[in-house]
Design a protein around this motif. Structure first.
Motif, short mmCIF file in Angstrom:
data_model
loop_
_atom_site.label_atom_id
_atom_site.label_comp_id
_atom_site.label_asym_id
_atom_site.label_seq_id
_atom_site.Cartn_x
_atom_site.Cartn_y
_atom_site.Cartn_z
N TYR A 34 -13.17 17.69 27.07
CA TYR A 34 -12.21 17.62 25.96
C TYR A 34 -12.10 18.96 25.25
O TYR A 34 -13.11 19.58 24.91
CB TYR A 34 -12.65 16.54 24.96
CG TYR A 34 -11.71 16.35 23.80
CD1 TYR A 34 -10.45 15.80 24.00
CD2 TYR A 34 -12.08 16.71 22.52
CE1 TYR A 34 -9.58 15.62 22.94
CE2 TYR A 34 -11.23 16.53 21.45
CZ TYR A 34 -9.98 15.99 21.67
OH TYR A 34 -9.12 15.81 20.62
N ILE A 35 -10.86 19.42 25.02
CA ILE A 35 -10.59 20.64 24.27
C ILE A 35 -10.03 20.22 22.91
O ILE A 35 -8.92 19.71 22.83
CB ILE A 35 -9.58 21.55 24.99
CG1 ILE A 35 -9.99 21.79 26.44
CG2 ILE A 35 -9.39 22.86 24.24
CD1 ILE A 35 -11.24 22.59 26.61
N LYS A 36 -10.82 20.42 21.87
CA LYS A 36 -10.44 19.93 20.54
C LYS A 36 -9.18 20.62 20.00
O LYS A 36 -8.33 19.99 19.39
CB LYS A 36 -11.59 20.16 19.57
CG LYS A 36 -11.40 19.40 18.25
CD LYS A 36 -12.38 19.82 17.17
CE LYS A 36 -13.81 19.61 17.55
NZ LYS A 36 -14.74 19.88 16.43
N LYS A 37 -9.06 21.93 20.25
CA LYS A 37 -7.93 22.70 19.72
C LYS A 37 -6.59 22.16 20.20
O LYS A 37 -5.63 22.08 19.44
CB LYS A 37 -8.08 24.16 20.13
CG LYS A 37 -6.94 25.05 19.67
CD LYS A 37 -7.17 26.49 20.10
CE LYS A 37 -6.02 27.37 19.70
NZ LYS A 37 -6.22 28.76 20.15
N TYR A 38 -6.53 21.78 21.47
CA TYR A 38 -5.28 21.31 22.06
C TYR A 38 -5.21 19.79 22.16
O TYR A 38 -4.22 19.26 22.65
CB TYR A 38 -5.09 21.93 23.44
CG TYR A 38 -5.01 23.43 23.39
CD1 TYR A 38 -3.91 24.07 22.81
CD2 TYR A 38 -6.04 24.21 23.88
CE1 TYR A 38 -3.83 25.45 22.75
CE2 TYR A 38 -5.97 25.60 23.82
CZ TYR A 38 -4.87 26.20 23.24
OH TYR A 38 -4.80 27.56 23.18
N ASN A 39 -6.27 19.11 21.73
CA ASN A 39 -6.30 17.64 21.75
C ASN A 39 -6.03 17.09 23.15
O ASN A 39 -5.28 16.13 23.32
CB ASN A 39 -5.30 17.08 20.73
CG ASN A 39 -5.54 15.63 20.44
OD1 ASN A 39 -6.64 15.12 20.62
ND2 ASN A 39 -4.51 14.94 19.99
#
Length: 107
Positions: A34-39
């Protein structure tokens, strides 16, 4: 056997990828990160090498195996093939089969 003195012990069920080495197979472990910045999620993978006992030398590409952690056998091999698992059946069931299962379960 698997002893507690070798750190964390765990088992995996994976589909084997290739068997280009002698008595060693490679298992590809796919997962999502999971990449938090890009959701969003991105696909990642790890390759795991596992030792194949002579009892399991009839494995074919695409077979599902159960592997367990063991002591380091070489630079990359940290797992042993413990069992050849049958091919996975379809998860979807028709409503008729589910009704039959439910009646058998209740009675």
């Amino acid at each position: 056997g698997i002893n507690a003195e070798y750190g964390k012990q765990w088992y995996q069920r994976r589909v084997r990828d290739n068997m280009k080495m002698k008595r060693t197979l490679t298992i590809r472990r796919d997962y999502l990160h999971y990449i938090k910045k890009y959701n969003r999620f991105e696909k990642r993978h790890k390759n795991i090498s596992a030792h194949v006992s002579p009892a399991f030398l009839d494995l074919n590409k695409g077979d599902t195996v159960l592997v367990g952690q063991c002591r380091p056998l070489s630079k990359t091999v940290r797992f042993n093939v413990l069992k050849l698992l049958p091919p996975a059946q379809s998860i979807r069931r028709s409503s008729v089969n589910f009704k039959e299962w439910l009646t058998n379960f209740i009675t």
